[in-house]
Design a protein around this motif. Structure first.
Motif, PDB file in Angstrom:
ATOM      1  N   THR A 431      -4.325   8.964   3.452  1.00  0.00           N
ATOM      2  CA  THR A 431      -4.702   7.551   3.320  1.00  0.00           C
ATOM      3  C   THR A 431      -4.588   7.092   1.875  1.00  0.00           C
ATOM      4  OG1 THR A 431      -7.046   8.072   3.006  1.00  0.00           O
ATOM      5  CG2 THR A 431      -6.283   7.719   5.279  1.00  0.00           C
ATOM      6  N   SER A 432      -4.386   5.795   1.720  1.00  0.00           N
ATOM      7  CA  SER A 432      -4.294   5.208   0.387  1.00  0.00           C
ATOM      8  C   SER A 432      -4.850   3.793   0.445  1.00  0.00           C
ATOM      9  CB  SER A 432      -2.841   5.178  -0.086  1.00  0.00           C
ATOM     10  OG  SER A 432      -2.750   4.766  -1.424  1.00  0.00           O
ATOM     11  N   SER A 433      -5.686   3.448  -0.519  1.00  0.00           N
ATOM     12  CA  SER A 433      -6.255   2.101  -0.574  1.00  0.00           C
ATOM     13  C   SER A 433      -5.220   1.120  -1.099  1.00  0.00           C
ATOM     14  CB  SER A 433      -7.486   2.077  -1.480  1.00  0.00           C
ATOM     15  OG  SER A 433      -7.101   2.263  -2.834  1.00  0.00           O
ATOM     16  N   ILE A 434      -5.444  -0.149  -0.838  1.00  0.00           N
ATOM     17  CA  ILE A 434      -4.539  -1.186  -1.352  1.00  0.00           C
ATOM     18  C   ILE A 434      -4.496  -1.141  -2.880  1.00  0.00           C
ATOM     19  CG2 ILE A 434      -4.245  -3.675  -1.632  1.00  0.00           C
ATOM     20  CD1 ILE A 434      -3.228  -2.704   1.002  1.00  0.00           C
ATOM     21  N   ALA A 435      -5.625  -0.892  -3.510  1.00  0.00           N
ATOM     22  CA  ALA A 435      -5.651  -0.820  -4.985  1.00  0.00           C
ATOM     23  C   ALA A 435      -4.774   0.322  -5.487  1.00  0.00           C
ATOM     24  CB  ALA A 435      -7.089  -0.639  -5.470  1.00  0.00           C
ATOM     25  N   PHE A 455       3.787  -8.558  -9.193  1.00  0.00           N
ATOM     26  CA  PHE A 455       3.003  -8.999  -8.030  1.00  0.00           C
ATOM     27  C   PHE A 455       1.532  -8.624  -8.217  1.00  0.00           C
ATOM     28  CE2 PHE A 455       3.618  -4.568  -6.898  1.00  0.00           C
ATOM     29  CZ  PHE A 455       2.486  -4.241  -6.171  1.00  0.00           C
ATOM     30  N   GLN A 456       0.659  -9.284  -7.489  1.00  0.00           N
ATOM     31  CA  GLN A 456      -0.772  -9.004  -7.593  1.00  0.00           C
ATOM     32  C   GLN A 456      -1.252  -8.019  -6.533  1.00  0.00           C
ATOM     33  OE1 GLN A 456      -2.895 -10.064 -10.114  1.00  0.00           O
ATOM     34  NE2 GLN A 456      -0.879 -10.605 -10.962  1.00  0.00           N
ATOM     35  N   THR A 457      -0.819  -8.217  -5.280  1.00  0.00           N
ATOM     36  CA  THR A 457      -1.308  -7.315  -4.236  1.00  0.00           C
ATOM     37  C   THR A 457      -0.329  -7.210  -3.076  1.00  0.00           C
ATOM     38  OG1 THR A 457      -3.228  -6.751  -2.850  1.00  0.00           O
ATOM     39  CG2 THR A 457      -2.559  -9.070  -2.922  1.00  0.00           C
ATOM     40  N   ILE A 458      -0.381  -6.084  -2.402  1.00  0.00           N
ATOM     41  CA  ILE A 458       0.403  -5.856  -1.193  1.00  0.00           C
ATOM     42  C   ILE A 458      -0.298  -6.524  -0.019  1.00  0.00           C
ATOM     43  CG2 ILE A 458       1.138  -4.069   0.438  1.00  0.00           C
ATOM     44  CD1 ILE A 458       1.385  -2.181  -2.014  1.00  0.00           C
ATOM     45  N   THR A 478       5.577  -6.401   1.912  1.00  0.00           N
ATOM     46  CA  THR A 478       5.317  -7.824   1.663  1.00  0.00           C
ATOM     47  C   THR A 478       4.192  -7.950   0.646  1.00  0.00           C
ATOM     48  OG1 THR A 478       5.992  -8.392   3.910  1.00  0.00           O
ATOM     49  CG2 THR A 478       4.703 -10.034   2.700  1.00  0.00           C
ATOM     50  N   THR A 479       4.466  -8.652  -0.450  1.00  0.00           N
ATOM     51  CA  THR A 479       3.464  -8.886  -1.492  1.00  0.00           C
ATOM     52  C   THR A 479       3.131 -10.364  -1.555  1.00  0.00           C
ATOM     53  OG1 THR A 479       4.956  -9.373  -3.341  1.00  0.00           O
ATOM     54  CG2 THR A 479       4.625  -7.051  -2.788  1.00  0.00           C
ATOM     55  N   ASP A 480       2.220 -10.701  -2.451  1.00  0.00           N
ATOM     56  CA  ASP A 480       1.818 -12.100  -2.588  1.00  0.00           C
ATOM     57  C   ASP A 480       2.919 -12.971  -3.203  1.00  0.00           C
ATOM     58  OD1 ASP A 480       1.211 -10.442  -4.868  1.00  0.00           O
ATOM     59  OD2 ASP A 480       0.386 -12.223  -5.818  1.00  0.00           O
ATOM     60  N   VAL A 481       3.939 -12.363  -3.811  1.00  0.00           N
ATOM     61  CA  VAL A 481       4.995 -13.159  -4.452  1.00  0.00           C
ATOM     62  C   VAL A 481       6.367 -12.929  -3.828  1.00  0.00           C
ATOM     63  CG1 VAL A 481       3.808 -13.310  -6.669  1.00  0.00           C
ATOM     64  CG2 VAL A 481       5.366 -11.390  -6.240  1.00  0.00           C
TER      65      VAL A 481
END
Length: 581
Positions: A431-435, A455-458, A478-481
């Motif tokens: 597992t891996s967190s978004i951060a 980009f800021q976040t996935i 897919t990211t925020d940008v």
């Protein structure tokens, strides 16, 4: 391999300017700055290129060893790469035999050869001020996780008539050849032409150097500063510690040499004969206490691998590295059963149609090996195709193709009947967190100078396509940008969690079942999965399979041969083809 040495140890550390365009257009009359006209003006179009799939330059064993017996062939192994990248870097060298000394050979202050003997040596890095700043610049055409993809990309550039070289300042890169594109103007003209053709991967790496690092050491109160130093023990081997606090120094047979590399730092190179080199590789690649046939198979593959890959570090003036980007080499750290396997297979290599194979290997297949093209770009190898890693046909690929997501998930749920069953790398859930994923992906994209690196976040991940053997071929992020696609083994560079590309995804949500917190990667195997499974070979050898049968299982259509002048080697992808009559 290459991918894994000591399996548990590996798992623990897992893994231009608008002004230039205006100048070029005015100077050359280049409408739109097209690549064809710029390359024509540079005088390189049509030179040195060869089509992908065309026969590569070939070298016989006799040419490589210059008529010497193969056992006497000397290899140059980069055992400490990029020494001096940090100003605090230090190396402490000592002879391993009591009473022995180190013989140092370097250029004296008068330009004549100088030879000194010392009981031990400490090397450090001293920044030397330059008389005036020097521009250090390279045009990076592409960046890659693996040498295989870098080499394939280099061949594509050569096909277009653009001379290139492969480098490894960290990630593998393909550079425009420095002695051809030797001025800022030429590099910017080429970059402009590439950008005009929508090439997003190329970028300039520019540093203005006011100091240069120089290797330094002290003898009898006198401080020496040199760029090249040869070191040989008067007897035995040389112990190399990375600083005085290194409690596990490495020991190297043969001789050592410090020399500059292509990145402004240095390489400590070990010159050693081929069979002695194998003694420092085989016990650290095949895993814990393998049966004899597995060890012998590994010995043949390690010998084949090194002879196939002598061009890997041409740019830095040596043959191979000593880590998982090549084969794990630990010098004099040998093991008697491995020594016996090397001796029993002396001079033997694995071939296909009388040419050395790409002798790639890894720790665990997860139940099925991968085709070469499932993981890397380039020409498919007919002997590197999917093989069900089991002695019985427990899964019918012709009727249950693993490109289908439902079939693949059923396959991963099967735990019994495979050669690697009950090993801890056979099946896994990581597992891996978004951060964590954001951090890793940003580092990866910045290294590639990717336009979405800020980009800021996935927002989401999606497996877009799989191979028939189940390997993820395209992963959509897919990211925020914006959206990007990671392909094949680049997926393992972009994300830390998966141990191979044989996985599927499950999103992890918060208590409200709405906010995405991360992903679970659920899959099997460890490493690229192409060719020889080290853990799988243990099972086959324990069942009584011979070395030859094991190798033919993982590399269909191949044969073991004693090395001879009739066997061909694939030459460097970055060199002009040799003339052929």
């Amino acid at each position: 391999m290459q991918e894994q040495g000591n399996i548990q140890q590996q798992r623990s550390r897992r893994w231009g300017s608008g002004d230039w365009k205006s100048l070029a257009t005015k100077s050359l009359g280049v409408a739109g700055g097209t690549a064809v006209l710029v390359l024509s003006w540079l005088g390189v179009t049509g030179k040195w290129g060869h089509a992908v799939g065309e026969q590569q330059p070939q070298t016989t064993t006799a040419q490589i060893s210059q008529g010497q017996n193969l056992a006497e062939m000397k290899l140059n192994i980069g055992v400490v790469q990029r020494f001096g990248e940090k100003p605090t870097d230090k190396l402490v060298l000592k002879p391993t035999t009591p009473g022995a000394k180190l013989q140092l050979n370097f250029e004296g202050g008068d330009g004549q050869p100088l030879s000194l003997e010392v009981p031990e040596l400490e090397l450090s890095i001293e920044p030397k001020p330059l008389e005036k700043p020097v521009l250090e610049e390279r045009l990076v055409l592409s960046a890659h996780r693996s040498f295989e993809n870098a080499e394939s990309n280099a061949q594509e550039w050569l096909k277009k008539g653009l001379p290139v070289e492969i480098a490894q300042p960290g990630r593998w890169q393909v550079w425009a050849k420095r002695d051809v594109y030797s001025t800022p103007l030429l590099r910017r003209l080429l970059l402009m032409s590439l950008q005009a053709r929508d090439s997003e991967s190329a970028f300039l790496k520019t540093d203005m150097m006011e100091k240069e690092p120089v290797v330094s050491w002290t003898i009898d109160g006198f401080r020496y500063h040199r760029k090249v130093l040869a070191i040989a023990p008067t007897e035995g081997m040389v112990s190399v510690a990375r600083g005085k606090d290194d409690r596990q120094p490495s020991r190297y047979p043969g001789t050592l040499r410090v020399q500059p590399n292509a990145y402004g730092s240095y390489t400590l190179m070990n010159k050693v004969d081929l069979e002695t080199y194998l003694r420092g590789v085989v016990p650290h690649e095949v895993g814990m206490n393998p049966p004899r046939a597995s060890l012998e198979a590994q010995a043949i593959l390690a010998r084949t691998y090194v002879l196939k890959n002598l061009h890997r570090f041409d740019i830095d003036g040596y043959d191979l590295c000593a880590n998982t980007h090549c084969q794990v080499y630990k010098g004099g750290d040998t093991w008697e059963p491995a020594d016996r396997a090397i001796a029993a297979t002396a001079g033997q290599v694995l071939t296909y149609n009388n040419e050395l194979v790409d002798a790639v290997y890894y720790a665990s297949s997860g139940g099925i090996t991968a085709a070469y093209e499932d993981v890397w770009n380039g020409i498919p190898r007919p002997y590197l195709r999917p093989v069900l890693d089991a002695t019985q046909n427990i899964w019918d690929l012709s009727r249950n193709n693993l490109a289908d997501e439902a079939n693949f998930r059923r396959f991963i749920s099967v735990n019994n009947g495979f050669n690697e069953e009950k090993t801890d790398l056979f099946r896994w859930r990581e597992t891996s967190s978004i951060a964590e994923m954001n951090k890793r992906l940003k580092e990866y994209l910045r290294d590639k100078n990717h336009p979405l690196a800020n980009f800021q976040t996935i927002k989401s991940l999606e497996v877009k396509s799989r191979s028939a053997a189940g390997r993820v071929l395209q992963l959509v992020v897919t990211t925020d940008v914006g959206t990007l696609e990671l392909e094949k083994d680049e997926i393992l560079q972009g994300f830390y969690a998966p141990l191979s590309t044989l996985f599927y995804l499950e999103p992890i949500y918060g208590a409200d079942q709405k906010k995405l917190q991360g992903y679970a990667f659920i899959g099997g195997g460890f490493g690229h999965g192409v060719g020889f499974s080290q853990l799988g070979s243990h099972k086959l050898a324990a069942l009584g399979w011979t070395t030859d049968r094991i190798l033919k299982f993982y590399y269909p259509g191949t044969e073991i041969q004693p090395i001879s002048s009739t066997i061909t080697f694939t030459g460097s992808a970055t060199q002009p083809p040799q003339s052929r009559k």
